[in-house]
Scaffold this active site. Structure first.
Site, mmCIF file in Angstrom:
data_model
loop_
_atom_site.group_PDB
_atom_site.id
_atom_site.type_symbol
_atom_site.label_atom_id
_atom_site.label_comp_id
_atom_site.label_asym_id
_atom_site.label_seq_id
_atom_site.Cartn_x
_atom_site.Cartn_y
_atom_site.Cartn_z
ATOM 1 N N GLU A 1 -1.893 34.309 -11.789
ATOM 2 C CA GLU A 1 -3.046 33.516 -11.358
ATOM 3 C C GLU A 1 -2.818 32.013 -11.499
ATOM 4 O O GLU A 1 -3.136 31.254 -10.608
ATOM 5 C CB GLU A 1 -4.303 33.910 -12.156
ATOM 6 C CG GLU A 1 -5.526 33.198 -11.614
ATOM 7 C CD GLU A 1 -6.815 33.656 -12.268
ATOM 8 O OE1 GLU A 1 -6.757 34.272 -13.328
ATOM 9 O OE2 GLU A 1 -7.886 33.371 -11.703
ATOM 10 N N ASP B 1 -2.709 38.707 -14.383
ATOM 11 C CA ASP B 1 -3.880 37.843 -14.580
ATOM 12 C C ASP B 1 -4.029 37.644 -16.091
ATOM 13 O O ASP B 1 -4.372 38.576 -16.808
ATOM 14 C CB ASP B 1 -5.131 38.495 -13.998
ATOM 15 C CG ASP B 1 -6.286 37.514 -13.922
ATOM 16 O OD1 ASP B 1 -6.160 36.413 -14.495
ATOM 17 O OD2 ASP B 1 -7.305 37.839 -13.296
ATOM 18 N N ILE C 1 -6.135 35.915 -18.130
ATOM 19 C CA ILE C 1 -7.491 36.201 -18.630
ATOM 20 C C ILE C 1 -8.368 36.497 -17.424
ATOM 21 O O ILE C 1 -8.728 35.598 -16.676
ATOM 22 C CB ILE C 1 -8.070 35.022 -19.440
ATOM 23 C CG1 ILE C 1 -7.164 34.686 -20.634
ATOM 24 C CG2 ILE C 1 -9.470 35.360 -19.938
ATOM 25 C CD1 ILE C 1 -7.700 33.587 -21.524
ATOM 26 N N ASP C 2 -8.666 37.762 -17.222
ATOM 27 C CA ASP C 2 -9.572 38.133 -16.145
ATOM 28 C C ASP C 2 -10.991 38.070 -16.699
ATOM 29 O O ASP C 2 -11.268 38.598 -17.766
ATOM 30 C CB ASP C 2 -9.251 39.551 -15.654
ATOM 31 C CG ASP C 2 -10.068 39.907 -14.441
ATOM 32 O OD1 ASP C 2 -10.014 39.155 -13.462
ATOM 33 O OD2 ASP C 2 -10.783 40.925 -14.477
ATOM 34 N N THR D 1 -12.704 34.805 -16.817
ATOM 35 C CA THR D 1 -12.629 33.561 -17.605
ATOM 36 C C THR D 1 -14.019 33.052 -17.983
ATOM 37 O O THR D 1 -14.224 32.570 -19.103
ATOM 38 C CB THR D 1 -11.876 32.481 -16.815
ATOM 39 O OG1 THR D 1 -10.592 32.988 -16.456
ATOM 40 C CG2 THR D 1 -11.695 31.224 -17.635
ATOM 41 N N ASP E 1 -6.133 40.371 -9.699
ATOM 42 C CA ASP E 1 -7.379 40.935 -10.232
ATOM 43 C C ASP E 1 -7.395 42.459 -10.154
ATOM 44 O O ASP E 1 -8.155 43.104 -10.868
ATOM 45 C CB ASP E 1 -8.581 40.406 -9.435
ATOM 46 C CG ASP E 1 -8.801 38.928 -9.627
ATOM 47 O OD1 ASP E 1 -8.628 38.457 -10.760
ATOM 48 O OD2 ASP E 1 -9.136 38.233 -8.648
#
Lengths: 407, 298
Positions: free
Chosen positions: B77, B94, B96-97, B99, B225
């Site tokens: 990302e 990703d 930190i999915d 955020t 994601d």
């Protein structure tokens, strides 16, 4: 009727907490057995559900509460939902708030036990078994999660807020939908930072009290959904940072009803500055009203200075002078421009190169064009006086000249 | 290129799991320090946020993944979002999915690590540090949560389903809102049992895989994601499709996961009716016939 002083409330709180823990354990057992969905019944609609566990948990909780306070009223979701909420002390109980989440094995379901006196909550307990979080509050004594003080986020700007809304399960007629989706649309277009939908009033209110959510609203809730939540949210208070020139800032939590003088005691504990020597500034303004409520103040920029300290850094209460200067401030800019013009005028005047130095009469004299004796420092020499001629005499002289023969 | 037989995949899975655990610990440290909100930056809009922790976590994860498989591609990302997803084996990460949830200290945020071969996920790891749940899956070998086999709910009836939808943060033009709120309305009026909105694609897909949710859909997502989520949901017995009901494509920016294909087809009817296939406001005026044509093409 039992008196509701603090020690009594603490006793009731302990009872409610142990009832909530017992109820939570029953819920966890059910999670482990994984059979909640086998006993689902539909109440008002096929989105309004109840399981046999709701009744079991409620029975367990009410038995304990009735034993500790037999003369209190009871309003509860499953067995006593028709009871009128009166002015008398009343236990308000939701055995499993977020039943749909419970059936779907989501973590967001909780036991809610509230005590209302004169239709206002004075005591609240919320236990979320899957997250192992126990929230408690007694009126005037702050809100706690697992024994630690909690504070709401203090967010003041809707564009930075995370808002929780609830899609109704009770009624989904076209007008109801139009209204909730209209609100939803307006919030998204505002724009808020994020919209969430958790599905349990109790858990969502705990999130607001804890500062994980900034706002939550719902229409169609019952007293048992909100009684415990109300007092926990109200008691959660807020938190803010206190800055000191040249030293580390520290965070302070406060309750509703805390005043400036309470703040000074806390600051004394942290910094060692006695209250009378504390110079407290909020957004640059001196704080002088000792009785002012903290919740009524803007707490975004609090500075404290030691009055006994005379070093030059003491006055630097402003956190970021660059930021303050970059703000567009019309009167200040006007003053700068005006004083710049004055300075230029004065300097050129002294240097003798100011073309407007003689304003408004006109440009300054060019001394090289002036006769030498008239320049500054010289004595003017005597010059013949100009003849003054009377108009009649002038007429005669012209006539005489005209009579003269041509040359 | 390394062969991707089962033993190799297991090795990569172990590496990905330990990278995810390390990343999760970094996130927990940050929760404890409580300073995520001090480093917030806005990306595309003031609802699309990134913190310094996203970059730190990504660096940590990518360093480990690159060390264990140096010849694999990387799509991530923060630092490698422009990379094209090719047929070669590619890590899709990703850091930190969710955020926004992370900044607000909500539990619903996770680390997502997927491995895609020929643009299909073959391995997925999702770690939700606050709930201490680690989800893993390898193609053909089932999905696991903390070592225990998981299965989706198998719900086949939309009126008994709990559906998760997502309010876009990327784009909130009037036409986009009209479409998502239209879908929202149709689902409430259907009626579905409940509508939720969690805010993290990864966590929501884990809930579907675990059987806590029955369906989830979103438009505007990126490969990172959904890559890990896709294989975990599919291995748990759920289905992962395009929002129009067609075959899922990692880079199409559309996803619909459901606990059964019956539920997916019922949901797709509503989504097709509102042409919910793009957040691009210009592309809005597609008629029903066009939507059907598009569906047949995909």
């Amino acid at each position: 009727m039992a008196d509701l002083d603090e020690s009594n409330l603490r006793r009731y709180l302990d009872e409610a907490v142990s009832a909530a823990h017992e109820a939570g354990n029953l819920m966890l057992e059910c999670f482990a057995r994984n059979d909640a969905h086998t006993s689902v019944e539909e109440k008002a609609s096929n989105a309004d559900l109840v399981t046999k566990y709701d009744r079991q948990v409620e029975e367990l909780v009410l038995t304990r509460l009735r034993a500790c306070a037999p003369d209190f009223g009871v309003v509860a979701e499953e067995t006593a939902s028709k009871e009128e909420l009166t002015d008398a002390p009343t236990w308000v109980v939701d055995p499993i708030d977020g039943t749909t989440n419970f059936i779907h094995r989501q973590a967001e379901c909780c036991v809610l036990i509230g005590l209302a006196v004169r239709k206002r909550a004075v005591l609240g307990v919320c236990f979320i078994p899957k997250m192992d979080e126990l929230y408690t509050a007694i009126k005037g004594h702050g809100a706690f999660c697992n024994g630690r003080r909690i504070a709401s986020s203090g967010c003041k700007d809707l564009t930075k807020a995370m808002v929780n809304l609830h899609f109704p399960s009770y009624s989904r007629g076209p007008k109801v939908l139009e209204r909730i989706l209209g609100v939803n649309h307006d919030l998204l277009a505002h724009p808020v930072r994020a919209i969430r939908s958790g599905g349990s009033a109790g858990v969502d209110m705990m999130h607001v009290a804890r500062g994980r959510l900034d706002a939550y609203f719902e229409v169609g809730i019952y007293p048992w959904d909100v009684c415990a939540g109300q007092i926990i949210v109200e008691e959660a208070g807020g938190k803010f940072w206190v800055n000191q020139p040249g030293q580390l800032s520290f965070e302070i939590q406060f309750n509703r009803g805390d005043r400036v003088r309470d703040l000074r005691t806390v600051i004394e504990k942290v910094t060692g500055i006695p209250p009378e020597a504390q110079e407290l500034r909020a957004n640059g303004e001196m704080v002088d009203k000792e009785g002012q409520f903290l919740e009524a103040m803007d707490l975004s920029d609090i500075w404290v200075m030691d009055d006994r300290d005379d070093s030059p850094e003491r006055g630097e209460w402003n956190p970021d002078p660059e930021e303050a200067g970059s703000r567009f401030h019309l009167p200040r800019i006007g003053t700068y421009i005006f004083s710049a013009i004055l300075t230029i005028f004065w300097v050129t005047q002294v240097a003798g190169v100011n073309p407007y130095g003689n304003w408004p009469e006109g440009p300054r004299l060019d001394w090289s064009q002036v006769p030498e004796d008239l320049r500054p420092g010289n004595t003017p020499i005597q010059r013949p006086q100009a003849l003054t001629v009377e108009p009649e005499q002038e007429k005669k002289m012209i006539e005489q000249r005209n009579k003269l023969p041509a040359a | 290129m390394a062969d991707l037989d089962e033993s190799n995949l297991r090795r990569y899975l172990d590496e990905a799991v330990s990278a995810a655990h390390e990343a999760g610990n970094l996130m927990l440290e940050c929760f404890a320090r409580n300073d995520a909100h001090t480093s917030v930056e806005e990306k595309a809009s003031n609802a699309d946020l990134v913190t310094k922790y996203d970059r730190q976590v990504e660096e940590l994860v990518l360093t480990r993944l690159r060390a264990c498989a140096p010849d694999f591609g990387v799509v991530a990302e923060e630092t490698a979002s422009k990379e094209e997803l090719t047929d070669a084996p590619t890590w899709v990460v990703d850091p930190i999915d969710g955020t926004t949830n992370f900044i607000h200290r909500q539990a619903e945020c996770c680390v997502l690590i997927g491995l895609a071969v020929r643009k299909r996920a073959v391995l997925g790891v999702c770690f939700i540090p606050k709930m201490d749940e680690l989800y893993t899956a390898i193609k053909g070998h089932g999905a696991f949560c903390n070592g225990r086999r998981i299965a989706s709910s198998g719900c086949k009836d939309l009126t008994k389903a709990m559906v998760n939808l997502h309010f876009p943060s990327y784009s909130r033009g009037p036409k986009v809102l009209e479409r998502i709120l239209g879908v929202n309305h149709d689902l409430l009026a259907h009626p579905v049992r409940a509508i939720r909105s969690g805010g993290s694609a990864g966590v929501d897909m884990m809930h579907v895989a675990r059987g806590r949710l029955d369906a989830y859909f979103e438009v505007g997502i990126y490969p990172w994601d959904v890559c890990a989520g896709q294989i975990i949901v599919e291995e748990a017995g759920g289905v992962c499709l395009d929002t129009m009901g067609g075959k899922f494509d990692l880079s199409s920016r559309r996803v619909m996961v459901a606990s059964s294909s019956e539920l997916a087809s019922q949901l797709a009817v509503h989504l097709r009716r509102r042409c919910y296939d793009t957040l691009d406001a210009e592309n809005y005026q597609c008629s029903k016939e066009e939507a059907d044509l598009k569906r047949r093409k995909t």
